[in-house]
Structure formats: C-alpha cells, structure tokens
Design an enzyme around this catalytic site. Sequence first.
Site, PDB file in Angstrom:
ATOM      1  N   ASP A  92       0.848  -1.182   0.000  1.00  0.00           N
ATOM      2  CA  ASP A  92       0.000   0.000   0.000  1.00  0.00           C
ATOM      3  C   ASP A  92       0.886   1.236   0.000  1.00  0.00           C
ATOM      4  O   ASP A  92       2.101   1.151   0.140  1.00  0.00           O
ATOM      5  CB  ASP A  92      -0.969  -0.014   1.181  1.00  0.00           C
ATOM      6  CG  ASP A  92      -0.258  -0.032   2.528  1.00  0.00           C
ATOM      7  OD1 ASP A  92       0.937   0.283   2.577  1.00  0.00           O
ATOM      8  OD2 ASP A  92      -0.914  -0.379   3.528  1.00  0.00           O
ATOM      9  N   SER A  93       0.270   2.394  -0.144  1.00  0.00           N
ATOM     10  CA  SER A  93       1.064   3.612  -0.330  1.00  0.00           C
ATOM     11  C   SER A  93       1.504   4.259   0.973  1.00  0.00           C
ATOM     12  O   SER A  93       2.358   5.130   0.973  1.00  0.00           O
ATOM     13  CB  SER A  93       0.242   4.642  -1.113  1.00  0.00           C
ATOM     14  OG  SER A  93      -0.844   5.103  -0.321  1.00  0.00           O
ATOM     15  N   GLY A  94       0.899   3.840   2.074  1.00  0.00           N
ATOM     16  CA  GLY A  94       1.156   4.495   3.347  1.00  0.00           C
ATOM     17  C   GLY A  94       0.162   5.593   3.652  1.00  0.00           C
ATOM     18  O   GLY A  94       0.115   6.120   4.768  1.00  0.00           O
ATOM     19  N   GLY A  95      -0.658   5.939   2.676  1.00  0.00           N
ATOM     20  CA  GLY A  95      -1.593   7.035   2.853  1.00  0.00           C
ATOM     21  C   GLY A  95      -2.585   6.810   3.970  1.00  0.00           C
ATOM     22  O   GLY A  95      -2.802   7.690   4.811  1.00  0.00           O
ATOM     23  N   ASP A 146      -2.548   8.497  -1.883  1.00  0.00           N
ATOM     24  CA  ASP A 146      -3.816   9.200  -1.947  1.00  0.00           C
ATOM     25  C   ASP A 146      -4.168   9.792  -0.590  1.00  0.00           C
ATOM     26  O   ASP A 146      -3.536   9.481   0.417  1.00  0.00           O
ATOM     27  CB  ASP A 146      -4.926   8.248  -2.398  1.00  0.00           C
ATOM     28  CG  ASP A 146      -5.193   7.157  -1.362  1.00  0.00           C
ATOM     29  OD1 ASP A 146      -4.226   6.681  -0.727  1.00  0.00           O
ATOM     30  OD2 ASP A 146      -6.361   6.778  -1.166  1.00  0.00           O
ATOM     31  N   GLN A 189     -11.501   7.445  -5.138  1.00  0.00           N
ATOM     32  CA  GLN A 189     -12.072   7.992  -3.912  1.00  0.00           C
ATOM     33  C   GLN A 189     -13.444   8.601  -4.219  1.00  0.00           C
ATOM     34  O   GLN A 189     -13.994   8.385  -5.279  1.00  0.00           O
ATOM     35  CB  GLN A 189     -11.118   9.011  -3.290  1.00  0.00           C
ATOM     36  CG  GLN A 189      -9.841   8.423  -2.718  1.00  0.00           C
ATOM     37  CD  GLN A 189     -10.073   7.622  -1.443  1.00  0.00           C
ATOM     38  OE1 GLN A 189     -11.184   7.532  -0.918  1.00  0.00           O
ATOM     39  NE2 GLN A 189      -9.012   7.011  -0.930  1.00  0.00           N
ATOM     40  N   ASP A 266      -8.191  -7.334   0.755  1.00  0.00           N
ATOM     41  CA  ASP A 266      -7.223  -7.549   1.823  1.00  0.00           C
ATOM     42  C   ASP A 266      -7.837  -7.078   3.120  1.00  0.00           C
ATOM     43  O   ASP A 266      -8.709  -6.203   3.123  1.00  0.00           O
ATOM     44  CB  ASP A 266      -5.924  -6.771   1.569  1.00  0.00           C
ATOM     45  CG  ASP A 266      -6.058  -5.315   2.003  1.00  0.00           C
ATOM     46  OD1 ASP A 266      -5.587  -4.990   3.114  1.00  0.00           O
ATOM     47  OD2 ASP A 266      -6.641  -4.507   1.250  1.00  0.00           O
ATOM     48  N   CYS A 304     -13.862 -27.959   7.779  1.00  0.00           N
ATOM     49  CA  CYS A 304     -12.576 -27.455   7.283  1.00  0.00           C
ATOM     50  C   CYS A 304     -11.543 -28.578   7.250  1.00  0.00           C
ATOM     51  O   CYS A 304     -11.484 -29.405   8.156  1.00  0.00           O
ATOM     52  CB  CYS A 304     -12.089 -26.312   8.185  1.00  0.00           C
ATOM     53  SG  CYS A 304     -10.497 -25.611   7.692  1.00  0.00           S
ATOM     54  N   CYS A 306      -8.157 -27.930   6.947  1.00  0.00           N
ATOM     55  CA  CYS A 306      -6.818 -27.384   7.172  1.00  0.00           C
ATOM     56  C   CYS A 306      -6.062 -28.233   8.193  1.00  0.00           C
ATOM     57  O   CYS A 306      -6.637 -29.061   8.902  1.00  0.00           O
ATOM     58  CB  CYS A 306      -6.891 -25.931   7.633  1.00  0.00           C
ATOM     59  SG  CYS A 306      -7.329 -25.686   9.372  1.00  0.00           S
ATOM     60  N   CYS A 309      -7.507 -28.058  11.822  1.00  0.00           N
ATOM     61  CA  CYS A 309      -8.769 -28.777  12.032  1.00  0.00           C
ATOM     62  C   CYS A 309      -8.586 -30.288  11.919  1.00  0.00           C
ATOM     63  O   CYS A 309      -9.370 -31.051  12.495  1.00  0.00           O
ATOM     64  CB  CYS A 309      -9.818 -28.287  11.047  1.00  0.00           C
ATOM     65  SG  CYS A 309     -10.371 -26.590  11.393  1.00  0.00           S
ATOM     66  N   HIS A 335      -5.679 -21.266  10.862  1.00  0.00           N
ATOM     67  CA  HIS A 335      -7.019 -21.680  10.449  1.00  0.00           C
ATOM     68  C   HIS A 335      -7.779 -20.543   9.774  1.00  0.00           C
ATOM     69  O   HIS A 335      -8.395 -20.739   8.715  1.00  0.00           O
ATOM     70  CB  HIS A 335      -7.827 -22.188  11.647  1.00  0.00           C
ATOM     71  CG  HIS A 335      -9.292 -22.282  11.352  1.00  0.00           C
ATOM     72  ND1 HIS A 335      -9.830 -23.306  10.615  1.00  0.00           N
ATOM     73  CD2 HIS A 335     -10.322 -21.438  11.652  1.00  0.00           C
ATOM     74  CE1 HIS A 335     -11.134 -23.113  10.479  1.00  0.00           C
ATOM     75  NE2 HIS A 335     -11.461 -21.988  11.101  1.00  0.00           N
TER      76      HIS A 335
END
Length: 370
Positions: A92-95, A146, A189, A266, A304, A306, A309, A335
């Site tokens: 990400d940009s840090g904004g 941004d 935006q 994300d 699940c 995984c 589990c 998990h």
Amino acid sequence: MFNFKLIKEDKASKARLGEITTNHGKIETPIFMPVGTQATVKAMSSRELEEINAQIILGNTYHLYLRPGDDLIARAGGLHKFMNWQRPILTDSGGFQVFSLAKLREIKEEGVYFRSHLDGSKQFISPEKSMQIQKNLGSDIVMAFDECPPYPASRDYVDKSLQRTLRWAERCQAEMEGIENQALFGIIQGGIYPELRKQSVEEMLKFDFPGYSIGGLSVGEPKEEMYKMLDYTTPLMAKNKPRYLMGVGTPEDLVEGIYHGIDMFDCVMPTRIARHGQIFTAVGRKTIRNAVYAEDFSPLDPECDCHVCQNYSRAYVRHLLKRNEILGVRLTTYHNLYFMLNFAQQIRQALAAGKFIDFRDEFYQNYQLK
C-alpha cells in the site's frame, strides 16, 4: 510483466473470474490477500503461507519506512528476499496509515507532514516519496499515494480531497515512469457521494493504470452504504483491469464484494480476531476462548480440512489460548487465513461452474452474521 486476463463474467451478477500475471507468479481472482504489515503475516512463516496457498500478500509502506527502513530492505535485495517470500507482493502507499495513525499531521499540496506514532519524530511523505519507498521494497503491485477522507465527511471536504488525490496520482505515475517490473494501481475515492465516485473513476481511467482500487470505504460507514457505492462504482470501471477493494475482508464482504464485481481483497481481520481467540467457521464466527468449548473435542470447524482442524480440538486450542501459549494464536491464525483463502477458492470454483448465485444463497442460509 503485469497482465490481467478476464476469464469469465457471471450472468446473474457482476462477479468475474480472472487471472493476474506478475513478475513473481500468477494470481487467480477473485482473491483474498493476507496482510503482512511489517514484512510478516503475524504468527505465520513463509512456508506456512505457501501451505495454505496464499497467492499474494501485502506489505505496509508506512510501517516498513519507519522500521526497519526501506533503504535497509533494498540492501537486503528487496522485500521478497528480506522476508523469504517468492510469490507476488502488493504494497500500500502508506496514505491510510498517515491519516489514521500519525500524530499532528498536516496535509499540504506537496505531501503530508506528520509525527511518527512510534516516537513522535517529524516525518514527511509525498507522492514521490511513497513511490521511492515502494521501489526500494520491490513489490509487484504498487499503490498510488492518496488522501483517504474519514467518515463522515462533508461533500466539500471529500471533493477537495478527491482533487488532491488526482493530482497526486499524476505525480506518482511520473515518478514510476520507466519502471517495468512494478505495476502502479490508481485509487478511486469519493466517499459516499455517487457523483464524486463517478468523477474519480472517469479521471483515474485517463491515467490508464494497470489496475484500480476502491478506497475510502470500510472506514466506519454502514455496510449498506459500502455495498451501495460498490454497486454504483464498479460498472463505471474498466473491464480489462483488476478491481481491488482496500481493507475489506470478512466472509460476507467477500461474497458481496465479488457479487458487485470486485477481484481483490485484503484485511487484517482474520489475523486480528485470531489473536483474540475468534475463528471463522462454515456457520459463522466463534469465540473459541469461551468456556462452552472447554470439553469440546471436535475440530475448530468440522467442515474445514486445514492442518489445524485435522489435528487439534477446540478444547486444546482453548487451553492454549487461556494459558497464553504462543501456539494457540498460531493455530487460530493458520485456520482463519486458510478459511479465507479456501473460501475465495470455493467462490472461484462456483464462478467457473456458473453457480455463484447458488453459492451465495447457500452461504447466507448457513452463515450466522454478527
């Protein structure tokens, strides 16, 4: 080295099946991306991330700039080598962090002056500086710098913020000119104002960025407002470019975001709630620390498959969490991330089979929303 291929569009919704190609491999979309804020996805090793088939992870420009420093990471050979992760990385940009974490920030046309949330030291990040940091990090996908307006905010404030974001996007693109192994995404935006969202899309498309994200959502507005903005915004966006909804990542948000045409997500939610003893299951979220699970010897999620589990019970994981054993948090984190990545895979399979709406309906029948 960056390319997006639109494979299939759902007939009953705006959902899409696609594939992104980067210098470090391919990414099947729709996709959930685990967040590795400080060059680590909390409690997970690179090998474990590969085990659960994380196709791409995030790094955080703001935090890595402050610690350990992007110059140090560049000397280490870039973020991939520094953290031993050979698959794609998005930074990400840090904004968002500058506007949400920084103390005594002052927004100027040249950039943002702020004090570090760590030690109060004076700092400055401009569009050019954000790009320089991300070039040092060597991520595959770079986000434009941004201004992320808060919620609620007046139309006038959001409009001025939007215009600044457009000017900054132009400066970001100029700074990245000639860089072929990193793809710069623009950020749309406009807050909860449809006419501003429309203007943002129209102006951002003129830059012809390789991909676009939708910012300024999931910042406190009601879910209904977020979905309304997605329903309005995504049809205005380019079909041949990936669409990324920033900072959103509960199971229900994935279902609804994909329904409205989003390709990438994300969120820190899966790892954050794991540290508090909460887990995702096929029927909803559960707080495994609760006393009701003290003698429950069933898996965290019976549906699940995984590693956690398959090998550990709710009673055992609860015991670890109550004793503050590190393994407890590692198991709940593993998990939850597996659940989200597998959930995205199930949606891709449903899209490929033309059964996304059936999947969505079944999800809401079974999943108890918070």
